[in-house]
Structures are given as C-alpha cells and as structure tokens.
Write an enzyme that holds these catalytic residues in place. Structure first.
Site, short mmCIF file in Angstrom:
data_model
loop_
_atom_site.label_atom_id
_atom_site.label_comp_id
_atom_site.label_asym_id
_atom_site.label_seq_id
_atom_site.Cartn_x
_atom_site.Cartn_y
_atom_site.Cartn_z
N ASP A 158 52.71 25.47 46.94
CA ASP A 158 51.27 25.63 46.38
C ASP A 158 50.23 26.16 47.11
O ASP A 158 50.10 25.90 48.23
CB ASP A 158 50.98 24.14 45.71
CG ASP A 158 50.06 23.82 44.60
OD1 ASP A 158 48.91 24.56 44.40
OD2 ASP A 158 50.24 22.99 44.08
N GLY B 14 59.04 20.59 33.87
CA GLY B 14 57.75 21.19 34.60
C GLY B 14 57.48 19.91 35.50
O GLY B 14 56.07 19.74 35.85
N ASP B 15 58.25 19.37 36.53
CA ASP B 15 57.93 18.38 37.36
C ASP B 15 57.29 18.74 38.56
O ASP B 15 57.19 20.09 38.79
CB ASP B 15 59.29 17.44 37.71
CG ASP B 15 59.07 15.89 38.13
OD1 ASP B 15 58.05 15.84 38.35
OD2 ASP B 15 59.86 15.10 37.59
N ASP B 16 56.89 18.11 39.44
CA ASP B 16 56.19 18.39 40.50
C ASP B 16 57.09 19.26 41.65
O ASP B 16 56.27 20.17 42.38
CB ASP B 16 55.65 17.16 41.30
CG ASP B 16 54.46 16.60 40.28
OD1 ASP B 16 53.55 17.29 39.60
OD2 ASP B 16 54.85 15.32 39.88
N CYS C 212 42.61 24.34 41.99
CA CYS C 212 43.71 24.28 40.98
C CYS C 212 43.12 24.73 39.68
O CYS C 212 43.84 24.99 38.83
CB CYS C 212 44.24 22.88 40.95
SG CYS C 212 45.35 22.38 42.31
N GLY D 127 54.85 30.93 58.75
CA GLY D 127 54.37 31.28 57.55
C GLY D 127 54.59 32.69 56.95
O GLY D 127 55.06 33.82 57.75
N ASP E 33 52.88 17.40 45.99
CA ASP E 33 54.08 17.41 45.26
C ASP E 33 55.19 16.89 45.63
O ASP E 33 56.15 16.48 44.97
CB ASP E 33 54.48 19.10 45.33
CG ASP E 33 53.40 19.85 44.24
OD1 ASP E 33 52.73 19.20 43.30
OD2 ASP E 33 53.22 21.14 44.35
#
Length: 331
Positions: free
Chosen positions: A69, A50-52, A16, A140, A92
């Site tokens: 993410d 800007g929440d998760d 991160c 994916g 998240d």
C-alpha cells in the site's frame, strides 16, 4: 528542516483518496483468476472478494500474509506522512488477522523538485511506526517520479484457522467500527488551507494491532479495514462477499471533531463523491440526507477496522441481516 514546501501541493489527491475508483478497479481485474497454486502452498485469500491481503498456507498452523500500500502525501509534515503511510500499509495485515514480520519501503520522489531531507523524514516516520509494530524494515525500492508517493510492501504471518475475512459475515451479527470517520474531509481541508488537525493525524498514525488482536480473541471471523472506498464502499464489499445485507444506524456512527463543519464548508474529495456514486445503486439510504451520505462514503486514510462482532471500546454501528433487496441499508 527549513524547506517551506507543502507536500500536499505536489499531489493530485491525498492519501487513500487517490485510489482508482472502486467501480473502475473492478472492471480492470474482472476475469483475472488467481495464479496457479504451488504444490506446497494453498492460496487461502486471493483476488476473488477484494480482501485486504493475500494469504497463503505454508504448513499446518502457519500462513504467510502479503500486501502493499502506498499513496500521495495526505499531510504536509513529511514525518507524519511517513507514519500514516506505514500504519496504513500495516493495517492490511491486521485486517486479515495477521502479524507483520518484515516490510520494504516503496518511495517515489521528484528528486529535482523536492529536497531529499524531506524524503529522509518520510522514511524515518515509516521506520518509527514499523518499530512500534515490531516489524522489521529491510530496505525497499525507489524511483524518480513527478509526484511523491510513499508506502510499504508488508509480509506477515497468521494462523490459517483464525483469519479475519470479508466473506464470512453471518446474519444476526453486530457491526463495530474501531476508528471514527471524517478523515477524508479533514485531510481535504488541510490540503486546501494548511490547517493542521492533530487529532486526525493521531487517528491515522494509530496501529490497528490491538483491535485486530481483540477481534481474534473474541472469536470474530469477518472484518475489513476502512480506507479509500469509505465506510459504505467497504461495507458493501463485505455484504456482497458474505451474501448478507448490512444495516447501519447512521446516528451511531462516530465522527472526528470538525468533520461535519468541514463537510459544510465544502471540503469533499472527488474520491468520496466517486465512492457514493458507486454504492448508491446498492444502498437503501432511507431518510439519510446528502450530508450523511457523503460522510458515510468519505474516503478514509488509515481508518479503523470494520468488524462483524463486538470488542471492548468499539461502538456498534449496525448489524448484518439476511440478504434483502439492497446489500446496504441506512436507518
């Protein structure tokens, strides 16, 4: 596995810590409103604070949670990187009070440079953590990329009446932290030296599921997870969104073994320094020295939950008070 390649050497940043700096990101998204709402759904959590994760009401008692993410290698072991990246993506959903249901892999791979048996191990690590979470993985997307990256897009469910948000903090509420800090400096040391910190890997790969459930059981309504913007960055976002000031007792903040030694030896990421630059104008640091400031801004990967409330086993590190001159105060 016989390939000696160190995955972290193929990344400009680790985990991160490779995020776009928060100040720059806010400039990019400034003025971008939410998409027009569907007549059959209600956007409960979107871009504003800007929440998760994004949350959309589907019907009474049921909301969908969506997040994505991914990041560059944070450790050299491909299986552990996959586990950490998956736990981070799932976090998240837990940070918003939801339960993950299905995920899809996001993989970027330098196919002419790194062998695919390493990519297979990354995906295996992600699958194992998703299985631990009870979350399906349904395929994916992959691309050929000069820099390896891995993560997940996750869909979950939540009760719209029982969400954990970053804008619902109230004065008089204690602040708790469910994982110790120091992941950034330990990861940066690993990248530079190859030293392996098993306790840091275990911390990053641990799910925030139980902490999220405990928070909901305790009636907590305000939370976020602590990742690339550091404790101070995510705390500032919470305080700003809630219209309160967050007071942190620096002596109460837990750190992983070796974090201070790694800081002393200079293993501070550029992301951490950018975090500190961003929050400094909004923070009253009191007597906190440079070392404490850097550790409080340390860019975490798959960190814990920051809760406006108390749950068993999580240390209380401060409290929320009525809005003061600075959104964040260190004591």
């Amino acid at each position: 596995m016989t390939d000696p390649k160190r995955l972290t050497q193929y990344a400009h940043g680790g985990g991160c810590a490779c995020k776009i700096p928060p100040g720059e990101l806010e400039e990019v998204v400034a003025g971008l409103g939410a998409a027009p709402a569907s007549p059959n759904a209600d956007l409960l959590v979107g871009l504003d604070t800007g929440d998760d994760a994004a949350v959309v009401r589907l019907r009474d008692g049921l909301a969908a949670v969506a997040t994505a993410d991914f990041f560059t290698p944070v450790v050299d072991d491909p299986y552990d990187w996959g586990r950490i990246a998956a736990a981070n993506a799932l976090s998240d959903v837990y940070a918003i009070g939801g339960s993950p249901v299905v995920a899809v892999n996001l993989l970027a791979w330098p196919r002419d440079v790194l062998p695919f048996d390493l990519a297979r191990e990354v995906l295996r690590g992600g699958l194992d953590v998703a299985a631990e979470a009870g979350c399906h993985v349904g395929g994916g997307h992959s691309v050929d990329d000069p820099e390896p990256k891995y993560g997940m897009a996750v869909t979950g469910v939540a009760d719209p009446a029982r969400l954990l948000r970053n804008d619902t903090g109230k004065p008089g509420t204690p602040l708790s932290l469910t994982k110790p800090l120091g992941l950034g400096v330990l990861n940066n040391r690993h990248k530079a030296t190859g030293e392996v910190f098993a306790h840091a890997v275990a911390t990053m790969a641990a799910l925030n599921r139980d902490a999220s459930a405990a928070a909901l059981d305790a009636g907590i309504a305000c939370a976020t997870d602590v990742t690339g913007f550091g404790l101070l960055g995510h705390l500032y976002k919470m305080a700003r969104a809630s219209g309160v000031t967050a007071v942190v007792d620096a002596a109460a903040v837990p750190y992983l073994d070796g974090a201070r030694a790694s800081l002393r030896d200079g293993y501070v990421s550029g992301g951490t320094r950018r975090n500190l630059d961003w929050v400094a104008p909004h923070t009253d640091f009191g007597a906190a020295g440079e070392d404490d400031r850097l550790l409080l801004a340390d860019a975490q990967t798959s960190g814990g939950l920051l809760l406006a409330g108390e749950i068993p086993g999580a240390p209380v590190i401060g409290e929320l008070i009525p809005a003061a001159d600075h959104p964040v105060i260190i004591r």
